[in-house]
Enzyme design. Structure first.
Site, PDB file in Angstrom:
ATOM      1  N   ASP A 134       0.731  -1.372  -0.002  1.00 63.14           N
ATOM      2  CA  ASP A 134       0.120   0.265   0.102  1.00 63.14           C
ATOM      3  C   ASP A 134       0.827   1.220   0.139  1.00 63.14           C
ATOM      4  O   ASP A 134       0.276   2.346  -0.265  1.00 63.14           O
ATOM      5  CB  ASP A 134      -1.010  -0.128   1.213  1.00 63.14           C
ATOM      6  N   CYS A 188     -21.077  -8.130  -9.915  1.00 64.76           N
ATOM      7  CA  CYS A 188     -21.861  -7.327  -9.187  1.00 64.76           C
ATOM      8  C   CYS A 188     -23.429  -7.304  -9.727  1.00 64.76           C
ATOM      9  O   CYS A 188     -24.268  -7.012  -9.253  1.00 64.76           O
ATOM     10  CB  CYS A 188     -21.485  -5.871  -9.421  1.00 64.76           C
ATOM     11  N   CYS A 194     -23.653  -0.458  -2.915  1.00 70.33           N
ATOM     12  CA  CYS A 194     -22.554   0.406  -2.632  1.00 70.33           C
ATOM     13  C   CYS A 194     -22.707   1.807  -3.087  1.00 70.33           C
ATOM     14  O   CYS A 194     -22.207   2.918  -2.410  1.00 70.33           O
ATOM     15  CB  CYS A 194     -21.187  -0.108  -3.051  1.00 70.33           C
ATOM     16  N   CYS A 198     -23.413   5.601  -0.434  1.00 72.65           N
ATOM     17  CA  CYS A 198     -22.367   6.666  -0.223  1.00 72.65           C
ATOM     18  C   CYS A 198     -23.174   7.849   0.131  1.00 72.65           C
ATOM     19  O   CYS A 198     -23.804   8.419  -0.507  1.00 72.65           O
ATOM     20  CB  CYS A 198     -21.674   6.992  -1.489  1.00 72.65           C
ATOM     21  N   CYS A 248     -22.148  -4.347   0.895  1.00 68.56           N
ATOM     22  CA  CYS A 248     -22.090  -5.278  -0.103  1.00 68.56           C
ATOM     23  C   CYS A 248     -22.557  -6.591   0.182  1.00 68.56           C
ATOM     24  O   CYS A 248     -22.219  -7.310   1.114  1.00 68.56           O
ATOM     25  CB  CYS A 248     -20.651  -5.277  -0.380  1.00 68.56           C
TER      26      CYS A 248
END
Length: 345
Positions: A134, A188, A194, A198, A248
């Site tokens: 990362d 999906c 999702c 938001c 999800c």
């Protein structure tokens, strides 16, 4: 030999603590260079200048290390034992992203990667490896998708059939040529859970993210004051946001976290805003020692807490905010005055 080596590598990776492993080539993600270029050109990276400055490496794993022949992608779950959305309904409490409710994953995952990498070099002493978690210019999610660990969902995060959304990624680049894995198709379907979840409408379209509107960016990456347009949308989220991950449907297949250091600290699941707001620098560093929260430092953290206080509707928190209106940190003082004005209305 390479197939046998890969089979043994998979066993070693799981013994080290990883749940899933996949392999791809550095050339298996040709689409990311153009996508990254467009993303930066649109300004969707916000003030994360490092994305623009190292775009050549980030957009091309081959350029990052031309000698690499294989990319080994590994996944480690941090699935929460509690529902991270519960705290959103507690306005006097703070919501901290699940991944940051205990120890910093960077150190834990990197140690595991090095353990796997050392074993690999013992089998092939003339070869080389590089490990990344990362912090390097590596597009981990597209590489993980190319390695068959899952697919990038409409929220742009990786989703796996047997991982759900809650897992960390690490990578080992190596000069060893290993058999690659089959790419998993996107699953999906017509689901938009999702996107609908938001709070700030940070997704201009499915599979696209505008970081400038993302709560994780606003509370973690953005220095200085948050635009007043977004402050009410933060709610009580003071470090990151889990909404798009938490809703999800694939999470019903998520694996349990095996690492106890990822299990949430009781005091970080739903801490009181009043107690967090009054942390001085020493108290902040002590409370978040070994936590990823520590990296945003006291000023940015208390700024976020004060926005949450302003959003709480709890008049009893007005005095807490009032006590910070003359804070030495100008951004904290600004956030405190905003909170006071919200609770005085």
């Amino acid at each position: 030999m390479s197939a046998e080596l890969k089979a043994r590598l998979t066993e070693v990776a799981k013994e080290a603590g990883f749940s899933n492993i996949g392999v791809c080539r550095t050339s298996d993600v040709p689409q990311i260079a153009e996508r990254l270029k467009t993303y930066v050109a649109q300004g969707r990276h916000g003030k994360m200048q490092w994305m623009a400055e190292r775009m050549n490496w980030r957009g091309s794993p081959q350029d990052l290390w031309p000698d690499a022949r294989s990319v080994i992608m590994l996944a480690e779950p941090y699935t929460p034992e509690h529902d991270p959305m519960d705290v959103i309904g507690m306005p006097d409490r703070a919501a901290i992203s699940v991944y940051a409710q205990n120890r910093d994953y960077h150190e834990i995952v990197k140690k595991r990667l090095k353990r796997v990498g050392r074993w690999l070099l013992e089998q092939a002493p003339d070869e080389q490896i590089k490990v990344f978690v990362d912090t390097a210019p590596v597009m981990e999610k597209p590489l993980a998708a190319a390695a068959g660990l899952g697919w990038q969902g409409k929220h742009t995060n990786l989703v796996g059939r047997n991982l759900g959304s809650w897992f960390f990624l690490g990578s080992i680049f190596t000069t060893i040529e290993l058999p690659t894995d089959t790419v998993e198709p996107e699953n999906c379907g017509s689901c938009t859970a999702c996107l609908d979840a938001c709070p700030t409408d940070a997704f201009p379209a499915p599979y696209q993210l505008d970081a400038r509107r993302c709560i994780s960016y606003l509370t973690i990456e953005l220095d200085g004051p948050v635009d007043e347009e977004f402050r009410p949308m933060l709610g009580n989220r003071i470090y990151g946001c889990d909404d798009c991950l938490a809703v999800c449907p694939w999470n019903k297949f998520a694996q349990e976290a095996r690492e106890m250091r990822y299990v949430a600290r009781e005091d970080l699941i739903a801490p009181k805003l009043a107690e967090l707001a009054v942390l001085d620098d020493a108290a902040f560093r002590a409370m978040f020692s070994g936590s990823p929260v520590k990296r945003i430092k006291r000023g940015r953290f208390v700024r976020n807490v004060l926005y949450a206080i302003g959003n709480s509707g709890d008049a009893s928190l007005r005095e807490v905010a009032l006590g910070l209106t003359d804070d030495a940190d100008a951004v904290v003082a600004d956030a405190a005055r905003w909170a006071v004005s919200r609770l005085s209305a």
